[in-house]
Design a protein around this motif. Structure first.
Motif, PDB file in Angstrom:
ATOM      1  N   ASN A  39     -85.572  -9.764  -2.662  1.00  0.00           N
ATOM      2  CA  ASN A  39     -86.935  -8.569  -3.219  1.00  0.00           C
ATOM      3  C   ASN A  39     -87.395  -8.972  -4.755  1.00  0.00           C
ATOM      4  O   ASN A  39     -88.307  -8.601  -5.158  1.00  0.00           O
ATOM      5  CB  ASN A  39     -86.271  -7.094  -3.722  1.00  0.00           C
ATOM      6  N   SER A  67     -83.293  -0.762  -3.085  1.00  0.00           N
ATOM      7  CA  SER A  67     -83.462  -1.952  -2.361  1.00  0.00           C
ATOM      8  C   SER A  67     -81.444  -2.398  -2.520  1.00  0.00           C
ATOM      9  O   SER A  67     -81.621  -3.045  -2.014  1.00  0.00           O
ATOM     10  CB  SER A  67     -83.486  -2.501  -2.939  1.00  0.00           C
ATOM     11  N   SER A 119     -87.014  -2.616   2.130  1.00  0.00           N
ATOM     12  CA  SER A 119     -87.800  -3.390   0.680  1.00  0.00           C
ATOM     13  C   SER A 119     -88.904  -4.529   2.121  1.00  0.00           C
ATOM     14  O   SER A 119     -89.723  -5.187   1.048  1.00  0.00           O
ATOM     15  CB  SER A 119     -86.454  -4.890   1.181  1.00  0.00           C
TER      16      SER A 119
END
Length: 874
Positions: free
Chosen positions: A149, A126, A683
């Protein structure tokens, strides 16, 4: 009863301590040392891990393999650990959280579902390149990563607290394969059993196709899909045929200035030409001794690119030297050597084990190389990039970016940054270029994202970091970044030129994949290269150059600067590595990464069940988590989508940026998402509604049921004939109770081991994939989702069949009568009434896979077993 009979365990001494090992060599006698090392490890694992009654036939099965070089006999494999990264772990944890809910809804204890073997989770997929070429790039990118995230990271922290054995390595800890090399791999594991210290080989599965990186250290591991890893976590055995093993004999040694990347690209080209899909590869011969663990890891890392399950280097003194250099205690190194020598796992450079097939590579003949512009196996000499384009690259025009402009230059990925010598080579070249006054042109986006947090300390101590930063190659993160498609936005000067006729922008990266659209959705061309070559192309600013013979640029005196003048020598690289290396960095750097406030202060829920947020656009309870599979498919099937060759998992389920005008982007925005920051598909894998809308939207996933100019992600619904989005067509077909099939050409599902490439297909209602060939990991993921994989006869492909949307497929999709590799008859029924009979082959390798198909997939199989037996604990 497992094979823990003391009579079969033999004592040996290491560092003055008594250990015991399972003496499987005695079961085969002299034949044992004729086996490839990978089969010696698999044999030991099966005999140690499986019930005795299930292994009595295995000695003869391995003897038969030696006689024929192949086998159809199934063996169990039990890894002693699992590795996952955040974008495969995230979906797996969503599945697990939903499975725990199902147990609770049925009156069972959610804690019945508990991992049986340890799992390490890296948080590396990510990390993005939002900020670059400035001193605070790493910190700013890390802050953006947490902001985007946080929901997913809270899920991971919940899992680590709720399920002992789950360990999370926070963002900034590095790439999973480098972490595996530097922190986690023991090579030989020991544990106490009834007062005895028993030792056995470290062996693992990872939910990333580049898990074989660790095979450069002598640890056997390979990549599996997230679904297969979930099964292993919960006690579902990994069952495989005794694999074919391709031997690659290495002779000679790499010439000065030639790097492991160059060898890895040649290995990839050579093995793709042979065809080793699903096979194990083992390197042998005297040339192996000349390669360091870092160099071996780069070659093993590319196993999925050359099509193999794994590429293995046996244990030798180079492995011991590496362990000592990263600070492993002397007694650990002594155990590795003593066990390997006693058990027949120590490498002998003169030995030539029995292989299914062999090929040879002369290291002396390897030259500086790149691969591209669209596939990792398309190796070229470094100076041949301009010849790779059809039509030819156009001459540069004054005032416009050149055709073939390098717009992304990224030193990235586990492939080449796990080796300190390659980072050193990049730093040395940067220093020489900087001394001559060279800089990348303004259209080049530069970045450095090493696989390990030790890299910053190493480069700074070696005096190389300032020069890298001076050319724009400062550290932007410790993660996959550009290699996985998290390259961030292109520069404005490039975006303004996109779509102009005659402008083909290019990425150059030290990664492992360059499929169209993978690095960035607007880039169809990319070259893989060693870290110093990445910098060289960044300085040139174009691939429309013979980089070996034409100037990279001109120095302050107006003199041309040639690549050979600034290329690092072997002696310079060795000196830099020696001056920059400090084994104390490993503990210090990883401890710093584990205790950053962004991670420590992140709040997370607690308890046996995860509290879902109905408003979340990241985490949604998936509909395929249920105790039963889909009902049996009845009636003739229709094709949902028909594809050509080399459709990768990136084409099926993208990982890169979500566009606001895409179906997935519109769905997120409708749910309250920020149009300016929708994050990447990688994600969003915890949200099935987003992922299914992203399926096949890569413009290279051309649906042959439609005109060539039709948008990606659409199909023709029959019998209406309307062209509609895949999701709408799937809904219509479901309401009409029409089963669906997907048809593809060669190498369907190559690339990353992402389970969403199978999950999305399942959510679209596809019950069978019919292809000329299917890559190994994707095949197992399809079965894990209850989708039947079928292979076309040799010489038959979607083009020769000329399939239309109105064709009907008369094929029995019920799993009741399936056998491994059995024939499945198919009759194509044309609208005219004409019929075409085709004998398909079931791409099923083991009886366990048939069991999973009969259950409707892995999740119904696991849940069904738990609900039937409330006393069991998984």
């Amino acid at each position: 009863m497992t094979l823990n009979d003391k009579a079969r365990w033999t004592g040996f001494e290491a560092a003055g301590e008594q250990f015991y090992r399972l003496d499987v060599a005695s079961l085969l006698g002299a034949d044992f040392r004729c086996l490839p090392h990978v089969l010696r490890i698999l044999f030991e694992n099966a005999m140690r891990s499986a019930p005795a009654e299930e292994t009595a036939h295995l000695p003869q099965a391995f003897r038969d393999w030696l006689a024929q070089g192949s086998s159809l006999v199934e063996i169990p494999f039990l890894p002693n650990r699992i590795m996952m990264h955040d974008t495969t772990c995230g979906p797996a944890l969503v599945d697990i959280a939903a499975m725990r809910d199902v147990l609770a809804e049925n009156g069972r204890d959610p804690d019945l579902l508990m991992p049986r073997i340890p799992v390490d989770v890296s948080t590396d997929h990510s990390s993005g390149v939002d900020v670059f070429a400035r001193p605070d790039a790493f910190q700013r990118n890390l802050e953006k990563e947490f902001a985007r995230n946080a929901e997913r990271y809270r899920l991971m922290k919940w899992a680590a607290a709720a399920m002992p054995g789950v360990r999370v390595h926070p963002p900034g800890s590095g790439i999973m394969h480098t972490i595996n090399l530097e922190r986690l791999s023991r090579v030989i594991v020991s544990e106490t059993h009834r007062g005895e210290r028993r030792a056995f080989p470290d062996a693992l599965l990872g939910t990333d196709s580049h898990t074989p990186t660790v095979n450069g250290l002598g640890v056997l591991g390979w990549g599996v899909g997230g679904l297969e890893a979930e099964g292993a976590l919960f006690g579902v055995p990994v069952v495989l045929r005794i694999p074919n093993v391709i031997g690659v004999k290495l002779t000679g040694r790499l010439r000065d200035g030639v790097l492991a990347t160059d060898l890895a690209l040649e290995v990839t080209r050579a093995l793709r030409a042979i065809g080793v899909t699903g096979d194990f590869v083992e390197f042998f011969g005297p040339g192996v001794r000349s390669l360091s663990v870092g160099e071996r890891a780069a070659i093993a890392n590319m196993a999925p690119e050359y099509g193999a399950s794994t590429g293995y280097f046996p244990i030798d003194d180079k492995a011991l030297a590496y362990l000592a250099r990263i600070g492993r205690p002397p007694e650990d190194c002594a155990l590795v050597e003593a066990y390997a020598r006693a058990s027949g796992l120590w490498f002998d450079a003169e030995a030539e084990p029995r292989f299914t097939q062999t090929t040879a590579i002369d290291l002396n003949a390897i030259e500086a190389s790149v691969a591209g512009p669209r596939r990792p196996q398309d190796r070229l000499t470094a100076g041949s990039t301009r010849s790779a384009f059809t039509p030819a690259l156009r001459p540069a025009r004054k005032g416009a970016l050149p055709d073939g402009a390098v717009v992304i230059a990224a030193i990235t990925s586990c492939t080449n940054t796990s080796d300190a010598s390659m980072l050193a080579a990049a730093g040395i070249l940067a220093g020489k270029a900087r001394a001559r006054g060279l800089l990348p042109p303004a259209h080049v986006k530069t970045s450095l994202a090493p696989g390990s947090p030790t890299a910053e300390r190493f480069l700074r101590r070696a005096g190389l970091l300032d020069d890298l930063e001076g050319l724009g190659f400062g550290i932007v993160g410790y993660g996959c970044t550009t290699c996985i498609g998290n390259s961030g936005a292109l520069l404005d000067v490039v975006r303004n030129e996109l779509g102009r006729e005659g402008f083909r922008p290019v990425a150059v990266l030290s990664g492992n994949r360059n499929f169209p659209g993978r690095v960035h959705p607007d880039l169809e061309n990319g070259f893989l290269a060693s870290p110093p070559l990445v910098i060289a192309f960044a300085l040139a600013g174009t691939v429309n150059i013979d980089i070996a013979r034409e100037p990279l640029g001109f120095d302050r005196a107006g003199e041309p600067v040639m690549l050979g003048e600034i290329w690092p020598t072997g002696a310079e690289i060795d000196e830099a590595v020696a001056s920059g290396w400090d084994m104390a960095d490993f503990d210090a750097a990883y401890q710093e990464a584990a205790t950053r406030p962004l991670w420590i202060d992140l709040d997370a829920p607690s308890g046996p069940q995860f509290p879902w947020n109905p408003a979340s656009t990241y985490l949604r309870k998936p509909p395929f988590v249920r105790p039963q599979g889909l009902p049996a498919a009845e009636g003739h099937a229709r094709p949902l989508i028909v594809l050509g060759d080399d459709v990768t998992t990136d084409h099926i389920s993208p990982a890169n940026q979500i566009r606001p005008d895409s179906p997935a982007g519109q769905h997120i925005i409708a749910g309250g998402g920020d149009p300016a920051d929708l994050n990447v598909f990688a994600s969003r894998r915890g949200n099935f509604e987003v992922m299914v809308r992203g399926a096949f939207t890569n413009r290279m996933a051309v649906n042959r049921l439609l005109p060539a100019d039709a948008p990606a992600g659409f199909t023709r619904h029959e019998p209406s004939g309307e062209i509609v989005p895949l999701t709408e067509a799937a809904e219509r077909y479901a309401s009409e109770s029409t089963p669906l099939v997907l048809v593809a050409g060669e190498r369907y599902g190559m690339g990353s081991s992402r389970d969403w490439a199978a999950k999305a297909v399942a959510l679209l209602g596809v019950r069978a994939v019919i292809a000329a060939s299917i890559e190994r990991i994707h095949r197992t993921n399809l079965i894990g989702m209850g989708i039947l994989p079928l292979l076309l006869p040799e010489g038959v492909d979607p083009g020769t069949l000329a399939i239309g949307s109105a064709d009907l497929f008369a094929v029995d999709l019920r799993p009741d009568h399936l056998m491994p590799r059995c024939t499945v008859p198919l009759t194509l029924i044309r609208p005219s009434g004409e019929t075409v009979a085709i004998a398909l082959r079931a791409a099923i390798e083991t009886s366990l896979e048939i069991t999973l198909l009969k259950s409707g997939g892995l999740i119904p199989h696991v849940l069904g077993g738990l609900l039937e037996d409330a006393g069991s604990r998984i």
